[in-house]
Design an enzyme around this catalytic site. Sequence first.
Site, PDB file in Angstrom:
ATOM      1  N   SER A  50       0.885 -19.798  48.171  1.00 33.17           N
ATOM      2  CA  SER A  50      -0.198 -20.108  47.247  1.00 33.17           C
ATOM      3  C   SER A  50      -1.505 -19.616  47.864  1.00 33.17           C
ATOM      4  O   SER A  50      -1.854 -20.004  48.975  1.00 33.17           O
ATOM      5  CB  SER A  50      -0.237 -21.619  47.025  1.00 33.17           C
ATOM      6  OG  SER A  50      -1.345 -21.989  46.250  1.00 33.17           O
ATOM      7  N   LYS A 106       1.230 -16.683  44.488  1.00 30.01           N
ATOM      8  CA  LYS A 106       0.598 -17.511  43.446  1.00 30.01           C
ATOM      9  C   LYS A 106      -0.900 -17.494  43.687  1.00 30.01           C
ATOM     10  O   LYS A 106      -1.353 -17.820  44.791  1.00 30.01           O
ATOM     11  CB  LYS A 106       1.162 -18.926  43.532  1.00 30.01           C
ATOM     12  CG  LYS A 106       0.299 -20.028  42.944  1.00 30.01           C
ATOM     13  CD  LYS A 106       1.103 -21.308  42.791  1.00 30.01           C
ATOM     14  CE  LYS A 106       0.290 -22.542  43.143  1.00 30.01           C
ATOM     15  NZ  LYS A 106       1.065 -23.783  43.019  1.00 30.01           N
ATOM     16  N   LEU A 107      -1.646 -17.093  42.670  1.00 27.68           N
ATOM     17  CA  LEU A 107      -3.100 -17.058  42.785  1.00 27.68           C
ATOM     18  C   LEU A 107      -3.695 -18.294  42.130  1.00 27.68           C
ATOM     19  O   LEU A 107      -3.368 -18.620  40.988  1.00 27.68           O
ATOM     20  CB  LEU A 107      -3.675 -15.817  42.084  1.00 27.68           C
ATOM     21  CG  LEU A 107      -3.170 -14.448  42.543  1.00 27.68           C
ATOM     22  CD1 LEU A 107      -3.878 -13.349  41.740  1.00 27.68           C
ATOM     23  CD2 LEU A 107      -3.419 -14.256  44.038  1.00 27.68           C
ATOM     24  N   LYS A 108      -4.570 -18.954  42.849  1.00 32.24           N
ATOM     25  CA  LYS A 108      -5.310 -20.058  42.256  1.00 32.24           C
ATOM     26  C   LYS A 108      -6.379 -19.447  41.362  1.00 32.24           C
ATOM     27  O   LYS A 108      -7.064 -18.496  41.779  1.00 32.24           O
ATOM     28  CB  LYS A 108      -5.954 -20.904  43.357  1.00 32.24           C
ATOM     29  CG  LYS A 108      -4.945 -21.711  44.154  1.00 32.24           C
ATOM     30  CD  LYS A 108      -4.360 -22.815  43.286  1.00 32.24           C
ATOM     31  CE  LYS A 108      -3.548 -23.794  44.109  1.00 32.24           C
ATOM     32  NZ  LYS A 108      -3.017 -24.888  43.278  1.00 32.24           N
ATOM     33  N   ASP A 153      -2.145 -20.457  39.078  1.00 25.40           N
ATOM     34  CA  ASP A 153      -2.234 -21.920  38.965  1.00 25.40           C
ATOM     35  C   ASP A 153      -3.682 -22.319  38.705  1.00 25.40           C
ATOM     36  O   ASP A 153      -4.568 -22.047  39.520  1.00 25.40           O
ATOM     37  CB  ASP A 153      -1.745 -22.569  40.275  1.00 25.40           C
ATOM     38  CG  ASP A 153      -1.680 -24.089  40.194  1.00 25.40           C
ATOM     39  OD1 ASP A 153      -2.016 -24.648  39.128  1.00 25.40           O
ATOM     40  OD2 ASP A 153      -1.287 -24.718  41.202  1.00 25.40           O
ATOM     41  N   ASN A 197      -4.712 -25.549  37.987  1.00 24.12           N
ATOM     42  CA  ASN A 197      -4.998 -26.956  38.291  1.00 24.12           C
ATOM     43  C   ASN A 197      -5.872 -27.614  37.221  1.00 24.12           C
ATOM     44  O   ASN A 197      -6.906 -28.219  37.512  1.00 24.12           O
ATOM     45  CB  ASN A 197      -5.639 -27.118  39.675  1.00 24.12           C
ATOM     46  CG  ASN A 197      -4.646 -26.912  40.797  1.00 24.12           C
ATOM     47  OD1 ASN A 197      -4.714 -25.915  41.521  1.00 24.12           O
ATOM     48  ND2 ASN A 197      -3.687 -27.803  40.939  1.00 24.12           N
ATOM     49  N   GLU A 230       0.534 -21.942  35.676  1.00 29.64           N
ATOM     50  CA  GLU A 230       0.778 -23.341  36.033  1.00 29.64           C
ATOM     51  C   GLU A 230      -0.407 -24.208  35.604  1.00 29.64           C
ATOM     52  O   GLU A 230      -1.558 -23.883  35.901  1.00 29.64           O
ATOM     53  CB  GLU A 230       0.969 -23.381  37.558  1.00 29.64           C
ATOM     54  CG  GLU A 230       1.387 -24.719  38.128  1.00 29.64           C
ATOM     55  CD  GLU A 230       1.571 -24.622  39.655  1.00 29.64           C
ATOM     56  OE1 GLU A 230       1.740 -23.493  40.184  1.00 29.64           O
ATOM     57  OE2 GLU A 230       1.534 -25.662  40.316  1.00 29.64           O
ATOM     58  N   ASP A 275       2.672 -28.821  36.183  1.00 26.06           N
ATOM     59  CA  ASP A 275       2.653 -29.447  37.508  1.00 26.06           C
ATOM     60  C   ASP A 275       2.103 -30.869  37.310  1.00 26.06           C
ATOM     61  O   ASP A 275       2.874 -31.820  37.091  1.00 26.06           O
ATOM     62  CB  ASP A 275       1.782 -28.593  38.447  1.00 26.06           C
ATOM     63  CG  ASP A 275       1.547 -29.216  39.829  1.00 26.06           C
ATOM     64  OD1 ASP A 275       2.028 -30.335  40.074  1.00 26.06           O
ATOM     65  OD2 ASP A 275       0.864 -28.594  40.672  1.00 26.06           O
ATOM     66  N   LYS A 331       7.440 -31.725  42.258  1.00 27.80           N
ATOM     67  CA  LYS A 331       6.893 -32.239  43.521  1.00 27.80           C
ATOM     68  C   LYS A 331       7.335 -33.687  43.616  1.00 27.80           C
ATOM     69  O   LYS A 331       6.995 -34.497  42.745  1.00 27.80           O
ATOM     70  CB  LYS A 331       5.364 -32.202  43.494  1.00 27.80           C
ATOM     71  CG  LYS A 331       4.743 -30.820  43.612  1.00 27.80           C
ATOM     72  CD  LYS A 331       3.216 -30.910  43.561  1.00 27.80           C
ATOM     73  CE  LYS A 331       2.604 -29.524  43.621  1.00 27.80           C
ATOM     74  NZ  LYS A 331       1.168 -29.554  43.214  1.00 27.80           N
ATOM     75  N   GLY A 351       4.180 -27.425  46.417  1.00 28.25           N
ATOM     76  CA  GLY A 351       3.782 -27.829  47.762  1.00 28.25           C
ATOM     77  C   GLY A 351       2.498 -28.623  47.713  1.00 28.25           C
ATOM     78  O   GLY A 351       1.694 -28.472  46.786  1.00 28.25           O
TER      79      GLY A 351
END
Length: 383
Positions: A148, A174-176, A202, A204, A227, A252, A276, A304
């Site tokens: 990530s 995985k790119l935030k 992702d 968030n 995500e 997530d 998770k 993670g």
Amino acid sequence: MKITGVELRTIRMPLKTPFETSFGVEEDRVAVLVRVVGTVPGRGEHPVEVQGWGECVAMEMPLYSSEYADAAADVLRRFLVPRLLAESAAGRDVTAELVEPLLEPIIGHRMAKAAVEMAVLDAQLRGSGQSLAAFFGATRSSVPSGVSVGIQPSIPALLDVVGDYLAQGYVRIKLKIKPGWDVAPVEAVREHFGELILLQVDANAAYTLADARVLRQLDAFDLLLIEQPLPEDDIRQHAELAKLITTPICLDESVVSVRAAADAIAMRACQVINIKAGRVGGYLNARRIHDLCRANGIPVWCGGMLETGLGRAANAALSALPGFTLPGDISASDRFYDQDITEPFVLDDGRIQVPTGPGLGVTPIRDVLDQVTVATEWLQATD
Ligand code: SMG
Ligand code: MG
């Protein structure tokens, strides 16, 4: 097992580099560890002492979810651990399978509950000599490792970081992302590293349905998934978004329980689920969600939470189940830490080995653990 006492230990581990997401920047990993000490019947007359480790994935601040480390320590100390101790003091056997029902009257605090269950499960398996992977029904001895990548100060900096991870052998990037750091970085990484790399993003929970036009632009880059684009409690709106974009949606934060996973699948709010254990109240629920998704043809992967070697070991074991068909966020220990508290997990041809020893198969290294410990307390039954 019969429980003698429980140690709560708060640790603070410096990250090698700050980790930036849509909700903030982490510079240290603060975590609460749970060590359960007890006895199991031995072969002879005497009971055998066992201990087990749990890691609570709640972060220092309530930014990823409502839980945070100090609150976890508080609820563990005042409400969760006392229930466990009372059960044991009443002469009843405490097993990992009983932890969830025992703690059910306490609302929420799933990450704290998961840490208790993990510690009891580890102790119980160390007592019986079975590895966590065998207990779960794992079918692989190693798992592919994804990484990530936090939000970077510039596109050239991002390309450097991604290039470095690919050179190390990580099999999926995985790119935030966040509003203002989405289409351009994804386009740059795709252009620079080509069509073949496995790439996902992702958010968030940083977007709303009103951002569908921006999110639709990501459809051009052949992403494995996006995500958690929308807030945690917006399951229905994820279903709406799924009609507007072609990139598969992965949930997530929204999947806080087996029920939430079932709802999300039924509502077609996601095509993929990130599992998770901490977020869903423990590894037993994580396995149940795996089974549910497998029965419904929903691919899963293991998320993670910047775990130490303890949580990393458990995540590796979980990811070795057959429904984990996408690479997880189970990177090597040195992705985040110069020094892990256990023997480090290392990348071996893009994979992480699943521990084979009893329980988690790894144990903290005493000196290292003590160096990062900021608080310790011992809880035991009072007569
Ligand atoms: O452990 O490799 C890891 C971190 C993976 O990006 C990661 N986790 O939303 O999936 C997620 C985040 C949660 C933690 S961000 C501080
Ligand atoms: Mg996520």
